[in-house]
Write a protein that holds these residues in place. Structure first.
Motif, PDB file in Angstrom:
ATOM      1  N   ASN A   1      -4.691  -4.543  -3.217  1.00 42.99           N
ATOM      2  CA  ASN A   1      -4.357  -4.051  -1.875  1.00 42.99           C
ATOM      3  C   ASN A   1      -4.084  -5.242  -0.952  1.00 42.99           C
ATOM      4  O   ASN A   1      -4.874  -5.566  -0.065  1.00 42.99           O
ATOM      5  CB  ASN A   1      -5.495  -3.170  -1.346  1.00 42.99           C
TER       6      ASN A   1
ATOM      7  N   SER B   1     -11.219  -1.139   1.525  1.00 39.60           N
ATOM      8  CA  SER B   1     -11.528   0.169   2.132  1.00 39.60           C
ATOM      9  C   SER B   1     -12.891   0.677   1.650  1.00 39.60           C
ATOM     10  O   SER B   1     -13.312   0.406   0.511  1.00 39.60           O
ATOM     11  CB  SER B   1     -10.436   1.191   1.765  1.00 39.60           C
ATOM     12  N   ASN B   2     -13.552   1.452   2.579  1.00 37.68           N
ATOM     13  CA  ASN B   2     -14.791   2.148   2.231  1.00 37.68           C
ATOM     14  C   ASN B   2     -15.789   1.185   1.593  1.00 37.68           C
ATOM     15  O   ASN B   2     -16.128   1.277   0.426  1.00 37.68           O
ATOM     16  CB  ASN B   2     -14.491   3.306   1.278  1.00 37.68           C
TER      17      ASN B   2
ATOM     18  N   ASP C   1     -13.678  -0.041   6.801  1.00 39.44           N
ATOM     19  CA  ASP C   1     -12.598  -0.848   6.195  1.00 39.44           C
ATOM     20  C   ASP C   1     -12.699  -2.292   6.722  1.00 39.44           C
ATOM     21  O   ASP C   1     -13.105  -2.537   7.865  1.00 39.44           O
ATOM     22  CB  ASP C   1     -11.219  -0.292   6.530  1.00 39.44           C
TER      23      ASP C   1
ATOM     24  N   LEU D   1      -6.864  -5.767   2.261  1.00 39.45           N
ATOM     25  CA  LEU D   1      -7.572  -4.590   2.791  1.00 39.45           C
ATOM     26  C   LEU D   1      -8.611  -4.129   1.772  1.00 39.45           C
ATOM     27  O   LEU D   1      -8.274  -3.835   0.619  1.00 39.45           O
ATOM     28  CB  LEU D   1      -6.592  -3.453   3.079  1.00 39.45           C
TER      29      LEU D   1
ATOM     30  N   HIS E   1     -10.327  -5.944   7.008  1.00 40.42           N
ATOM     31  CA  HIS E   1      -9.033  -6.632   6.848  1.00 40.42           C
ATOM     32  C   HIS E   1      -9.273  -8.157   6.861  1.00 40.42           C
ATOM     33  O   HIS E   1      -9.769  -8.694   7.866  1.00 40.42           O
ATOM     34  CB  HIS E   1      -8.068  -6.265   7.973  1.00 40.42           C
TER      35      HIS E   1
END
Length: 642
Positions: free
Chosen positions: A595, A612-613, A562, A610, A564
């Motif tokens: 997100n 993710s993955n 992830d 964010l 940020h």
């Protein structure tokens, strides 16, 4: 043999009067011995009239009858001789003697009795015949015109002739004939201006009267003025000449009358002149006094009259013993004016005679040569569009060179200038990006006259919402030194003021030093003097983000992990934070990033993106943008990872 007719005492005239009927009211007027109001005689007959009254008597008779042609005898009469009797006799009466014979009391001329006597002569039908020189008759506005061609016989038929060509017969409406008066024109017009005479025909012979030239009187004065409308000043011993001019309509005649102090002692002399113009006439009367004395000082009045019309003009004359200059300030030696005034007049009190030469200097140089905004008006100096540079020393030089008289006066002009804060003219800088906990020096520079006073005020920003400057002065608090930091204000290390000369002008500089920056708000600098005030609002926004706007990446980007991305912006400077992903042409992709999480902080707001993955498809450029509250412009911060 000459005809002889005696008009004498009627039958019983004196006998009746002798019956003592002199009761109250008798002989209130004298009594004539005739029974009618008119008599008709032939030429060369004798006329005798007797008159009786209670007082002394006298006679009046027509102008054509000379005194030496009349015999008058007087006596006392009545039963007790307490009455007065008078007999008048004309031995050979003639046609030109036609007219009114009147007996009156000598000391009471209004008490009289009269008889009109016609003396007929076929060769002399008019009392004033054609051999007499022409007479001038004046026709007045709204008054009847009488052409006095009286006749010697009441039964003569007469006509009025104008200019030898046109005959006018009486119509008893506008043209009325009376043998005792002549022709009366009740409402004369311009037609009756010119030459007239009367005419009658007897024995197939035409007889003409005296000629009469009718002139229309015009009494229209248009204007009267003197050659000097302002008060006249002169030196003792000089010559005074005043010209009084009257403008009047054509055919008007005027009379001049002067009233002045020396008139009773014949101090002056007058002369007259007339100039004709096509539409009017100018009349001039010139009053000259060769050597003026102090007694000639006073009011001089020219009065012009024509008929019942009158106009006048006047002027005051002052006589001085010697030339002089009297010069002093009107309201002190120091004058003040506000910059920006449309005009300002510097006007000292000046009395001088003769008229002096006046020159104005500014700071020792001729004022008009220094600036086109300076011009002299009479004895005053007028400054248009007053500016700060007009302050200085103004000197007025007054001189009468022919008498070697000189005087000068210097005045100081102070130009008040409303304060202006210099920092307001600077380009708009990044507002209020103040690092948290830092020491800050706020500067406020102002120029004005007199030197402005600077003071500071403070308004803290609210914990939520925008930081807006309040309009009410009660919501602003004074800045106080050395108070400890609180949630409402910062600690102030010092507040100082000093004067500096910048670009040739004296300026007041105020410096406010904030010891530690922990509270966001607005500092207001106020510069004021007696001419006005100016203010500057300095936004003081505390930020914990370098420059107030940046992007942070919290961890390394690894496939399958992830990521940020945090966008930070000062909450009082920026709003509308958002993340976008850029394509290869550096344009935002239509698909948004959902997100995202916004967090509101004490000094800054953060927007976290964010991802993710992570996969290879997430490689690329990401942009955070925010709108600047003050300017409205959008600011961006790009971040790329792969």
């Amino acid at each position: 043999m000459m005809n002889f007719i005696l008009i004498s005492v009627l039958c019983g005239f004196y006998g009746v009067l002798a019956k003592d009927k002199d009761h109250k009211g008798k002989f209130n007027v004298p009594l004539l011995d005739v029974q009618t109001r008119q008599l008709v005689l032939d030429a060369n007959q004798m006329l005798m009239l007797n008159c009786r009254g209670r007082w002394q008597l006298t006679w009046t008779f027509p102008a054509g009858l000379a005194r030496d042609q009349v015999e008058v005898s007087e006596s006392r009469c009545g039963r007790t001789s307490h009455h007065y009797c008078s007999q008048m006799k004309v031995s050979r009466i003639q046609a030109q003697h036609t007219g009114l014979f009147r007996c009156r009391y000598q000391h009471r001329p209004q008490k009289h009795t009269s008889v009109y006597v016609y003396v007929t002569d076929s060769q002399w039908p008019f009392v004033e015949d054609a051999d007499m020189s022409a007479d001038v008759l004046y026709m007045k506005e709204k008054e009847p015109l009488v052409i006095p061609c009286r006749v010697t016989n009441p039964n003569v038929t007469t006509e009025l002739v104008k200019s030898y060509s046109r005959s006018l017969s009486p119509d008893q409406r506008n043209i009325i004939w009376n043998s005792r008066r002549g022709f009366t024109i009740r409402t004369p017009t311009f037609f009756y201006v010119g030459l007239f005479f009367c005419q009658t025909t007897g024995d197939k012979v035409k007889h003409k009267s005296r000629k009469y030239f009718v002139h229309r009187l015009v009494n229209k004065i248009k204007d009267v003025y003197l050659n000097s409308s302002e008060p006249v000043q002169a030196l003792k011993g000089e010559r005074l000449v005043l010209n009084c001019t009257a403008t009047a309509e054509l055919n008007t005649r005027v009379n001049f009358t002067w009233d002045y102090p020396g008139k009773s002692v014949s101090a002056g002399s007058t002369s007259k002149m007339l100039v004709r113009h096509p539409t009017h006439t100018l009349f001039y009367s010139i009053l000259s006094i060769p050597k003026l004395q102090r007694s000639d000082q006073g009011r001089y009045m020219c009065r012009v009259t024509s008929g019942d019309q009158s106009q006048q003009a006047q002027v005051n004359v002052t006589v001085y013993d010697r030339p002089f200059i009297r010069l002093k300030p009107r309201n002190g030696f120091v004058m003040t004016v506000q910059a920006g005034e449309k005009s300002y007049r510097i006007s000292p009190k000046l009395r001088a005679f003769p008229a002096p030469e006046v020159i104005w200097l500014k700071d020792g140089m001729v004022a008009a040569d220094q600036c086109s905004r300076y011009h002299r008006d009479g004895n005053s100096l007028v400054i248009r569009d007053v500016a700060e540079e007009d302050a200085g020393k103004y000197t007025v030089l007054v001189r009468i060179q022919e008498h070697r008289l000189y005087q000068n006066l210097t005045l100081t002009l102070v130009v008040y200038v409303s304060p202006k804060i210099g920092e307001k003219a600077m380009l708009l800088q990044d507002l209020g990006s103040v690092p948290r906990g830092s020491r800050q020096a706020l500067r406020c520079t102002s120029h004005g006259v007199p030197a402005p006073h600077i003071h500071w005020r403070w308004h803290p920003c609210p914990s939520k919402g925008l930081c807006v400057c309040p309009t009410s002065s009660s919501l602003w608090s004074p800045v106080t030194e050395h108070l400890p930091t609180s949630s409402a204000h910062n600690r102030i290390l010092s507040v100082t003021h000093r004067e500096e000369v910048l670009q040739g002008k004296k300026r007041t500089v105020g410096v406010l030093i904030v010891a530690e920056a922990f509270v966001s708000g607005v500092y207001r600098c106020i510069a004021s003097n007696s001419a006005g005030a100016d203010q500057l609002d300095i936004h003081f926004y505390i930020t914990d983000v370098p420059g107030g706007f940046c992007v942070n990446q919290q961890e390394q980007a690894r496939e399958g992990g992830d990521l940020h991305l945090t966008c930070l912006a000062n909450k009082y400077l920026y709003t509308a934070l958002s993340w976008q992903r850029m394509n290869d042409t550096e344009e935002a992709q239509p698909r948004g990033l959902t997100n995202q999480q916004l967090t509101l902080g004490e000094f800054s707001n953060s927007l976290v993106l964010l991802i993710s993955n992570l996969t290879a498809r997430d490689n690329g450029s990401y942009r955070c943008s925010a709108r600047h509250i003050a300017t409205g412009r959008r600011h961006t911060w790009k971040h790329r990872w792969w």
